[in-house]
Design a protein around this motif. Structure first.
Motif, PDB file in Angstrom:
ATOM      1  N   ALA A   1     -25.526 -41.646  24.969  1.00 30.36           N
ATOM      2  CA  ALA A   1     -24.812 -40.397  24.663  1.00 30.36           C
ATOM      3  C   ALA A   1     -23.582 -40.665  23.815  1.00 30.36           C
ATOM      4  O   ALA A   1     -23.261 -39.890  22.909  1.00 30.36           O
ATOM      5  CB  ALA A   1     -24.417 -39.696  25.960  1.00 30.36           C
ATOM      6  N   ILE A   2     -22.900 -41.774  24.095  1.00 35.82           N
ATOM      7  CA  ILE A   2     -21.738 -42.133  23.268  1.00 35.82           C
ATOM      8  C   ILE A   2     -22.189 -42.399  21.836  1.00 35.82           C
ATOM      9  O   ILE A   2     -21.549 -41.975  20.876  1.00 35.82           O
ATOM     10  CB  ILE A   2     -21.017 -43.363  23.857  1.00 35.82           C
ATOM     11  N   GLY A   3     -23.320 -43.095  21.697  1.00 36.93           N
ATOM     12  CA  GLY A   3     -23.857 -43.344  20.360  1.00 36.93           C
ATOM     13  C   GLY A   3     -24.187 -42.061  19.625  1.00 36.93           C
ATOM     14  O   GLY A   3     -23.863 -41.897  18.438  1.00 36.93           O
ATOM     15  N   PHE A   4     -24.837 -41.115  20.320  1.00 31.26           N
ATOM     16  CA  PHE A   4     -25.140 -39.817  19.729  1.00 31.26           C
ATOM     17  C   PHE A   4     -23.860 -39.081  19.331  1.00 31.26           C
ATOM     18  O   PHE A   4     -23.800 -38.423  18.285  1.00 31.26           O
ATOM     19  CB  PHE A   4     -25.942 -38.960  20.709  1.00 31.26           C
ATOM     20  N   ALA A   5     -22.838 -39.155  20.196  1.00 31.84           N
ATOM     21  CA  ALA A   5     -21.580 -38.459  19.902  1.00 31.84           C
ATOM     22  C   ALA A   5     -20.908 -39.040  18.658  1.00 31.84           C
ATOM     23  O   ALA A   5     -20.369 -38.302  17.832  1.00 31.84           O
ATOM     24  CB  ALA A   5     -20.637 -38.552  21.111  1.00 31.84           C
ATOM     25  N   VAL A   6     -20.961 -40.371  18.515  1.00 29.18           N
ATOM     26  CA  VAL A   6     -20.386 -41.009  17.328  1.00 29.18           C
ATOM     27  C   VAL A   6     -21.134 -40.564  16.074  1.00 29.18           C
ATOM     28  O   VAL A   6     -20.523 -40.203  15.056  1.00 29.18           O
ATOM     29  CB  VAL A   6     -20.427 -42.545  17.466  1.00 29.18           C
ATOM     30  N   LEU A   7     -22.466 -40.567  16.139  1.00 30.48           N
ATOM     31  CA  LEU A   7     -23.267 -40.143  14.988  1.00 30.48           C
ATOM     32  C   LEU A   7     -23.003 -38.683  14.643  1.00 30.48           C
ATOM     33  O   LEU A   7     -22.883 -38.311  13.460  1.00 30.48           O
ATOM     34  CB  LEU A   7     -24.757 -40.338  15.280  1.00 30.48           C
TER      35      LEU A   7
ATOM     36  N   ILE B   1     -33.668 -53.493  14.498  1.00 28.59           N
ATOM     37  CA  ILE B   1     -34.064 -54.403  15.575  1.00 28.59           C
ATOM     38  C   ILE B   1     -33.892 -53.689  16.916  1.00 28.59           C
ATOM     39  O   ILE B   1     -32.792 -53.228  17.247  1.00 28.59           O
ATOM     40  CB  ILE B   1     -33.209 -55.690  15.540  1.00 28.59           C
ATOM     41  N   LYS B   2     -34.962 -53.583  17.675  1.00 30.12           N
ATOM     42  CA  LYS B   2     -34.924 -52.812  18.923  1.00 30.12           C
ATOM     43  C   LYS B   2     -33.873 -53.328  19.898  1.00 30.12           C
ATOM     44  O   LYS B   2     -33.213 -52.546  20.586  1.00 30.12           O
ATOM     45  CB  LYS B   2     -36.301 -52.834  19.596  1.00 30.12           C
ATOM     46  N   GLU B   3     -33.728 -54.644  19.957  1.00 31.48           N
ATOM     47  CA  GLU B   3     -32.799 -55.226  20.927  1.00 31.48           C
ATOM     48  C   GLU B   3     -31.350 -54.886  20.619  1.00 31.48           C
ATOM     49  O   GLU B   3     -30.493 -54.930  21.518  1.00 31.48           O
ATOM     50  CB  GLU B   3     -32.974 -56.756  20.976  1.00 31.48           C
ATOM     51  N   THR B   4     -31.035 -54.557  19.386  1.00 35.02           N
ATOM     52  CA  THR B   4     -29.649 -54.274  19.008  1.00 35.02           C
ATOM     53  C   THR B   4     -29.428 -52.839  18.539  1.00 35.02           C
ATOM     54  O   THR B   4     -28.293 -52.459  18.255  1.00 35.02           O
ATOM     55  CB  THR B   4     -29.204 -55.217  17.876  1.00 35.02           C
ATOM     56  N   SER B   5     -30.507 -52.059  18.466  1.00 32.21           N
ATOM     57  CA  SER B   5     -30.400 -50.731  17.855  1.00 32.21           C
ATOM     58  C   SER B   5     -29.482 -49.794  18.628  1.00 32.21           C
ATOM     59  O   SER B   5     -28.920 -48.865  18.054  1.00 32.21           O
ATOM     60  CB  SER B   5     -31.791 -50.101  17.732  1.00 32.21           C
ATOM     61  N   VAL B   6     -29.302 -50.046  19.920  1.00 31.48           N
ATOM     62  CA  VAL B   6     -28.463 -49.150  20.711  1.00 31.48           C
ATOM     63  C   VAL B   6     -26.994 -49.226  20.293  1.00 31.48           C
ATOM     64  O   VAL B   6     -26.220 -48.294  20.526  1.00 31.48           O
ATOM     65  CB  VAL B   6     -28.610 -49.462  22.219  1.00 31.48           C
ATOM     66  N   VAL B   7     -26.594 -50.313  19.630  1.00 25.64           N
ATOM     67  CA  VAL B   7     -25.174 -50.483  19.302  1.00 25.64           C
ATOM     68  C   VAL B   7     -24.855 -50.118  17.857  1.00 25.64           C
ATOM     69  O   VAL B   7     -23.686 -50.188  17.468  1.00 25.64           O
ATOM     70  CB  VAL B   7     -24.713 -51.938  19.570  1.00 25.64           C
ATOM     71  N   PHE B   8     -25.860 -49.726  17.059  1.00 21.74           N
ATOM     72  CA  PHE B   8     -25.533 -49.519  15.648  1.00 21.74           C
ATOM     73  C   PHE B   8     -24.552 -48.375  15.401  1.00 21.74           C
ATOM     74  O   PHE B   8     -23.741 -48.446  14.468  1.00 21.74           O
ATOM     75  CB  PHE B   8     -26.815 -49.399  14.802  1.00 21.74           C
ATOM     76  N   PRO B   9     -24.515 -47.289  16.221  1.00 18.37           N
ATOM     77  CA  PRO B   9     -23.455 -46.295  16.002  1.00 18.37           C
ATOM     78  C   PRO B   9     -22.056 -46.848  16.239  1.00 18.37           C
ATOM     79  O   PRO B   9     -21.100 -46.424  15.588  1.00 18.37           O
ATOM     80  CB  PRO B   9     -23.794 -45.188  17.001  1.00 18.37           C
ATOM     81  N   PHE B  10     -21.947 -47.815  17.170  1.00 19.69           N
ATOM     82  CA  PHE B  10     -20.636 -48.373  17.481  1.00 19.69           C
ATOM     83  C   PHE B  10     -20.157 -49.277  16.334  1.00 19.69           C
ATOM     84  O   PHE B  10     -18.976 -49.292  15.999  1.00 19.69           O
ATOM     85  CB  PHE B  10     -20.703 -49.141  18.797  1.00 19.69           C
TER      86      PHE B  10
END
Length: 558
Positions: free
Chosen positions: A311-317, A496-505
């Motif tokens: 959700a934080i990632g979505f909020a940043v985007l 990369i799936k293993e790191t994709s969760v952090v790309f918004p940050f």
């Protein structure tokens, strides 16, 4: 008190009320909801005229043409993104849900937002991160729809907090427009290339899909420049250029229909019964209202709090995408009079559109840059002057109102009844549209303009960009290298799936990287390299120079 007395511009370009200097639209007020209250104060006196201005005798024709044009321009990406959501989420939602999200979000936003000229829809970063959320749910053995519901609701809360605490003031630079273009281009062409390595695809089918892809992209590109040709009448050339994507999509689909039985083309998957796309284990469709505690199995309580991370990632985007579009729409060269509402825009999205998409299980929509700019251009009347170096277009009047945006999205909602027809669209044609959108979005992108300079070895042939005239070319190339490295890291994190969760940050961290670049470049250099040509000139010069184009197509794609 008249409307003119309530809303005026001071010498700094900020909105003032009853003659008193106000905080700028992107300044911290130091008060809880201070920026939000100022946005409401700016826009509230104009709410009635926002609905009536579209239908005055002087504006009626321009408003109607804008509605019809933008309806097609916004529907085509909704269909294209819907097909990508369908593939990426393994059928959790698809075209029908994307059209509904665009329509519902657009109606809510156009009714209550501070800048109703912004057009809502799906974007590349939101598509990419939705697929990240899906992978997180699958990897944690969670039902996607309830997990997506809680992710959207947490994102709603964070977005409201951003609006309340004036955090829109941090939005000063476009730091990820290059990523949007890159996602469109790579994700557009990749499935066509992968067709030749898939065992289930015959060589004939793969070749035919590649030809349809090239035909769609090629025809859309040619027609978008058709107004430069001497063919037909000028009005017909403009019509074909404006509807380039639609003409390409329809004609390519017609060609596909002739040969589809011989080539086993993959078509768009759309249900004609107006039901969600997701099929449950018992063969029935999921209900429209998502059960946040589980659809086919219990949803664990811990997963509700686990949803805070994406959700934080979505909020940043959402913060970056929404404000990037708003900053471009509200730039001084567009000559808008009614003023922006950055905090109000985010508040409306957080309080209304995000919860609506969460409850119904729909992809998220946000202000989309290209349709929004096109909307402003379609509502603008220009003063035109011919000069030796090109055509100067100065915006004389913009029809600022809510009605066109509202009716555009009402028509998109009506397109839901076209579901039986949409299933005849080949996926390769939609990939061609996706690829075209990526290439078209490169126009005017500062980073890619500087990248193309690497291909010009004769310095006398360089385009006369404002920073070329004032900086050594080595300094320009160094700045480009730093940005390309950041963009490559950003896309790698996403891919990369293993790191994709952090790309918004990491995307958000680019603001700090930009500040650290002060050790490599002077403030004057950074100002020139960051800015568009119209950002370092006075208001009168901006209104002129920002609309100097060597040909009409660049104006249409600005």
């Amino acid at each position: 008190m008249t409307e003119a007395e309530v809303v005026m511009r001071n010498e700094s370009g900020y909105i003032t009320h009853t003659g008193k200097k106000d905080f700028g639209p992107l300044e911290f007020t130091g008060k809880i909801a201070g920026g939000l209250r100022l946005d409401l104060r700016r826009r509230a006196p104009l709410f009635c005229s926002d609905w009536t201005d579209a239908f005055t005798p002087d504006n009626f024709q321009k408003s109607v043409s804008s509605i019809l044009y933008l309806f097609i321009a916004a529907l085509a990406p909704a269909i294209t993104f819907g097909s990508r959501f369908l593939d990426g989420t393994n059928g959790q939602f698809g075209v029908l849900e994307m059209i509904m999200s665009t329509a519902l979000s657009g109606v809510l936003f156009s009714t209550f937002a501070g800048q109703p000229l912004s057009i809502l829809g799906a974007t590349g970063p939101f598509l990419a991160y939705t697929l990240v959320v899906y992978d997180l749910a699958v990897g944690s053995d969670l039902e996607f729809m309830p997990f997506y519901f809680w992710t959207c609701m947490w994102c709603s809360l964070f977005t409201i907090l951003v609006a309340i605490f004036d955090l829109c003031a941090l939005m000063k630079h476009d730091i990820f427009a290059g990523l949007i273009s890159l996602i469109f281009i790579i994700d557009g062409v990749r499935p066509i290339i992968e067709n030749f390595t898939e065992k289930r695809m015959t060589l004939t089918a793969a070749m035919f899909e590649a030809l349809l892809f090239l035909y769609t992209f090629g025809l859309a590109t040619y027609l978008s420049h058709f107004r430069r040709t001497p063919w037909l009448l000028r009005s017909m050339r403009n019509l074909m250029a404006n509807f380039a994507v639609t003409i390409s999509l329809v004609t390519a689909s017609a060609l596909a229909a002739i040969y589809s039985s011989d080539t086993s083309l993959r078509m768009l998957s759309v249900d004609a019964d107006f039901s969600p796309n997701l099929v449950l284990s018992d063969g029935s469709k999921r209900p429209w209202i998502v059960n946040p505690m589980g659809i086919e199995k219990d949803f664990p309580v811990w997963a509700i709090f686990y949803a805070i991370l994406p959700a934080i990632g979505f909020a940043v985007l959402g913060y970056l995408d929404q404000n990037l579009t708003s900053v471009i729409v509200n730039r001084p060269s567009n000559n808008l009079k009614k003023g922006p509402g950055y905090h109000l825009d985010l508040f409306v999205r957080g309080a209304l559109t995000l919860p609506a998409c969460a409850v119904l299980g729909l992809p998220l929509s946000v202000a989309s840059t290209v349709p929004s700019i096109t909307h402003v251009i379609s509502l603008t009347t220009y003063e035109v002057k011919q000069l030796p170096e090109g055509e100067i277009k100065r915006p004389a009047k913009v029809v600022e109102q809510r009605a066109t945006n509202f009716l555009i999205h009402v028509l998109i909602g009506c397109a839901l009844f076209l579901a039986p027809v949409l299933k005849f669209l080949p996926r390769s044609v939609l990939q061609g549209v996706f690829f075209y959108m990526g290439i078209a979005s490169l126009t005017g992108n500062n980073l890619f303009d500087r990248l193309f300079l690497w291909l010009i070895w004769d310095s006398s042939k360089y385009p006369q960009y404002h920073y070329i005239q004032k900086l050594p070319i080595k300094r320009v190339h160094l700045y480009t290298v730093v940005q390309v490295v950041c963009l490559a890291i950003l896309y790698g994190l996403k891919a990369i799936k293993e790191t994709s969760v952090v790309f918004p940050f990491f995307m958000a961290s680019l603001a700090f990287i930009r500040k650290a670049m002060r050790f490599l470049f002077t403030e004057e250099e950074l100002k020139l390299l960051d800015s568009l040509p119209d950002e370092d000139e006075d208001t009168e010069a901006r209104a002129t120079r920002a609309f100097v184009w060597p040909n009409p197509d660049q104006a249409a794609l600005a």
